[in-house]
Design an enzyme around this catalytic site. Structure first.
Site, PDB file in Angstrom:
ATOM      1  N   SER A 147       0.873  -1.180   0.000  1.00 46.11           N
ATOM      2  CA  SER A 147       0.000   0.000   0.000  1.00 46.11           C
ATOM      3  C   SER A 147       0.904   1.223   0.000  1.00 46.11           C
ATOM      4  O   SER A 147       2.040   1.146   0.473  1.00 46.11           O
ATOM      5  CB  SER A 147      -0.863   0.011   1.262  1.00 46.11           C
ATOM      6  OG  SER A 147      -1.529   1.250   1.399  1.00 46.11           O
ATOM      7  N   TYR A 160      -1.959  -0.898  10.522  1.00 42.40           N
ATOM      8  CA  TYR A 160      -2.035  -1.077   9.065  1.00 42.40           C
ATOM      9  C   TYR A 160      -0.771  -0.559   8.378  1.00 42.40           C
ATOM     10  O   TYR A 160      -0.136  -1.267   7.589  1.00 42.40           O
ATOM     11  CB  TYR A 160      -3.273  -0.357   8.508  1.00 42.40           C
ATOM     12  CG  TYR A 160      -3.497  -0.605   7.036  1.00 42.40           C
ATOM     13  CD1 TYR A 160      -3.942  -1.850   6.591  1.00 42.40           C
ATOM     14  CD2 TYR A 160      -3.257   0.390   6.097  1.00 42.40           C
ATOM     15  CE1 TYR A 160      -4.149  -2.085   5.236  1.00 42.40           C
ATOM     16  CE2 TYR A 160      -3.467   0.156   4.740  1.00 42.40           C
ATOM     17  CZ  TYR A 160      -3.909  -1.089   4.312  1.00 42.40           C
ATOM     18  OH  TYR A 160      -4.102  -1.328   2.974  1.00 42.40           O
TER      19      TYR A 160
HETATM   20  N1  LIG Z   1      -8.559  -0.573  -1.881  1.00 44.37           N
HETATM   21  C1  LIG Z   1      -7.592   0.238  -1.510  1.00 44.37           C
HETATM   22  O1  LIG Z   1      -7.760   1.470  -1.564  1.00 44.37           O
HETATM   23  C2  LIG Z   1      -6.270  -0.318  -1.062  1.00 44.37           C
HETATM   24  C3  LIG Z   1      -5.211   0.572  -0.876  1.00 44.37           C
HETATM   25  C4  LIG Z   1      -3.988   0.073  -0.480  1.00 44.37           C
HETATM   26  C5  LIG Z   1      -3.805  -1.297  -0.310  1.00 44.37           C
HETATM   27  N2  LIG Z   1      -4.861  -2.145  -0.481  1.00 44.37           N
HETATM   28  C6  LIG Z   1      -4.630  -3.576  -0.253  1.00 44.37           C
HETATM   29  O2  LIG Z   1      -5.260  -4.321  -1.279  1.00 44.37           O
HETATM   30  C7  LIG Z   1      -5.566  -5.636  -0.783  1.00 44.37           C
HETATM   31  C8  LIG Z   1      -6.996  -5.995  -1.176  1.00 44.37           C
HETATM   32  O3  LIG Z   1      -7.893  -5.205  -0.420  1.00 44.37           O
HETATM   33  P1  LIG Z   1      -9.200  -4.534  -1.032  1.00 44.37           P
HETATM   34  O4  LIG Z   1      -8.981  -3.093  -1.028  1.00 44.37           O
HETATM   35  O5  LIG Z   1      -9.601  -5.198  -2.276  1.00 44.37           O
HETATM   36  O6  LIG Z   1     -10.233  -4.831   0.155  1.00 44.37           O
HETATM   37  P2  LIG Z   1     -11.502  -5.758   0.296  1.00 44.37           P
HETATM   38  O7  LIG Z   1     -12.521  -5.458  -0.756  1.00 44.37           O
HETATM   39  O8  LIG Z   1     -11.924  -5.628   1.718  1.00 44.37           O
HETATM   40  O9  LIG Z   1     -10.927  -7.215   0.028  1.00 44.37           O
HETATM   41  C9  LIG Z   1     -10.075  -7.849   0.945  1.00 44.37           C
HETATM   42  C10 LIG Z   1     -10.003  -9.319   0.601  1.00 44.37           C
HETATM   43  O10 LIG Z   1      -9.103  -9.958   1.508  1.00 44.37           O
HETATM   44  C11 LIG Z   1      -9.731 -11.127   2.010  1.00 44.37           C
HETATM   45  N3  LIG Z   1      -9.223 -11.462   3.328  1.00 44.37           N
HETATM   46  C12 LIG Z   1      -9.140 -10.690   4.429  1.00 44.37           C
HETATM   47  N4  LIG Z   1      -8.616 -11.381   5.456  1.00 44.37           N
HETATM   48  C13 LIG Z   1      -8.349 -12.631   4.975  1.00 44.37           C
HETATM   49  C14 LIG Z   1      -7.803 -13.801   5.534  1.00 44.37           C
HETATM   50  N5  LIG Z   1      -7.417 -13.871   6.817  1.00 44.37           N
HETATM   51  N6  LIG Z   1      -7.652 -14.890   4.740  1.00 44.37           N
HETATM   52  C15 LIG Z   1      -8.036 -14.859   3.438  1.00 44.37           C
HETATM   53  N7  LIG Z   1      -8.572 -13.781   2.860  1.00 44.37           N
HETATM   54  C16 LIG Z   1      -8.729 -12.680   3.621  1.00 44.37           C
HETATM   55  C17 LIG Z   1     -11.222 -10.824   1.999  1.00 44.37           C
HETATM   56  O11 LIG Z   1     -11.969 -12.016   1.859  1.00 44.37           O
HETATM   57  P3  LIG Z   1     -12.746 -12.829   3.023  1.00 44.37           P
HETATM   58  O12 LIG Z   1     -13.263 -11.820   4.006  1.00 44.37           O
HETATM   59  O13 LIG Z   1     -13.833 -13.528   2.254  1.00 44.37           O
HETATM   60  O14 LIG Z   1     -11.741 -13.772   3.586  1.00 44.37           O
HETATM   61  C18 LIG Z   1     -11.341 -10.021   0.710  1.00 44.37           C
HETATM   62  O15 LIG Z   1     -11.491 -10.897  -0.384  1.00 44.37           O
HETATM   63  C19 LIG Z   1      -5.311  -5.600   0.722  1.00 44.37           C
HETATM   64  O16 LIG Z   1      -4.060  -6.198   0.996  1.00 44.37           O
HETATM   65  C20 LIG Z   1      -5.268  -4.112   1.027  1.00 44.37           C
HETATM   66  O17 LIG Z   1      -4.511  -3.813   2.161  1.00 44.37           O
HETATM   67  C21 LIG Z   1      -6.092  -1.687  -0.848  1.00 44.37           C
END
Ligand SMILES: NC(=O)c1ccc[n+]([C@@H]2O[C@H](COP(=O)([O-])OP(=O)(O)OC[C@H]3O[C@@H](n4cnc5c(N)ncnc54)[C@H](OP(=O)(O)O)[C@@H]3O)[C@@H](O)[C@H]2O)c1
Length: 274
Positions: A147, A160
């Site tokens: 991130s 985080y």
């Molecule tokens: N969106 C942003 O703005 C942003 C910015 C910077 C970084 N990121 C990073 O991008 C990645 C994806 O996040 P997102 O933004 O797409 O958020 P999201 O829509 O909340 O998706 C997160 C995913 O991670 C899974 N997850 C969480 N804990 C888990 C566990 N213990 N085991 C297996 N799966 C798990 C969730 O699935 P289940 O709950 O079904 O397990 C979900 O599919 C993350 O690493 C996040 O930190 C996102």
């Protein structure tokens, strides 16, 4: 013979995406499938994965849902084995599963930090270790979701930001370690991308994203860029213009951003005190 640093042709390859049940992971899985890869969809919410697998198959692709909690020892190994048995050795791994613990340090317990690291940091370690032999054999690529928050701290975001800073340095270390073995490591550092990460409250319910829409990159656009970075084996991709600006400012004047981000909370504190 594929050379180190050569582009990865995704057609007929096998991929595993953790955190594929929503947001960036689901979009990347769709994009990989549209390039002809067979995709293992891993997360805890199996119903969501089954729906996504159905959607990919209906579009002519290959997908397999697999329940996996990356914070549990053994789960990523089992997920990788299931996908390997169905489709063959993995060439692409997207270690994407993650979430955010927020709160001031005096409001949080040590366990809050531990559960944050157990998914965001050790979940990546478990996923890489579970798939490394495949990646070596196929001269594949692992993409690791960090991130821009891994470049600078923010008040009430210590778990985080620190987990993502560790992920960033780990990805750099692995890049140097695995490149001589023919395995590409791509660090993805997103700014604000459309997903559920900021919308989910402590009770699990979804609310409106607090970030203004004009700052948020659509997840499909992010997925196209992520898959292009995987194909090209780029060492790092920083997503969004504000993300690149943040990472640049963090290198140039490390405390400036933290001071700016602290302004709203110090105003709040002075209002409470006054
Ligand atoms: N969106 C942003 O703005 C942003 C910015 C910077 C970084 N990121 C990073 O991008 C990645 C994806 O996040 P997102 O933004 O797409 O958020 P999201 O829509 O909340 O998706 C997160 C995913 O991670 C899974 N997850 C969480 N804990 C888990 C566990 N213990 N085991 C297996 N799966 C798990 C969730 O699935 P289940 O709950 O079904 O397990 C979900 O599919 C993350 O690493 C996040 O930190 C996102």
């Amino acid at each position: 013979m594929r050379h180190r640093g050569s582009r990865l042709d995704l057609s007929g390859r096998v991929a595993l995406v953790t955190g594929a049940s929503s947001g960036i992971g689901a979009a990347v899985a769709r994009e990989l499938a549209s390039h002809g890869a067979a995709v293992g969809l891993a997360a805890r919410r199996l119903d969501r994965l089954e729906a996504l697998a159905g959607e990919i198959r209906a579009a002519g692709g290959r997908a397999m849902p697999v329940a996996c909690d990356v914070s549990r020892d053994g789960d990523p190994e089992r997920a990788a084995a299931t996908v390997r048995d169905a489709f063959g050795p993995l060439s692409v791994v997207v270690a994407n599963a993650g979430f955010g613990v927020s709160g001031r340090v005096d409001e949080l317990s040590v366990q809050d930090f531990q559960r944050q690291y157990d998914t965001n940091l050790f979940g990546v370690v478990r996923t890489v270790r579970a798939t490394l032999e495949d990646l070596k054999a196929t001269r594949g690529v692992v993409a690791i979701l960090g991130s821009v928050a891994g470049y600078f701290g923010a008040p009430a975001q210590a778990p985080y930001c620190s987990s993502k800073a560790a992920v960033r340095i780990m990805a750099q270390s692995l890049w140097g370690e695995l490149r001589p073995l023919g395995v590409g490591v791509v660090l993805i550092s997103p700014g604000y991308v459309e997903s559920e990460i900021r919308r989910r409250g402590p009770d699990g319910r979804l609310a409106e994203d607090p970030v203004p829409p004009w700052l948020i990159m659509p997840s499909e656009q992010a997925a196209r860029k992520i898959v292009r970075a995987i194909v090209r084996r780029r060492p790092e991709l920083i997503l969004t213009a504000h993300g690149r600006l943040g990472a640049w400012l963090a290198r140039l004047c490390p405390t400036l951003l933290v001071r700016l981000l602290a302004l709203p909370s110090s105003r709040r504190a002075s209002r409470v005190q006054g």
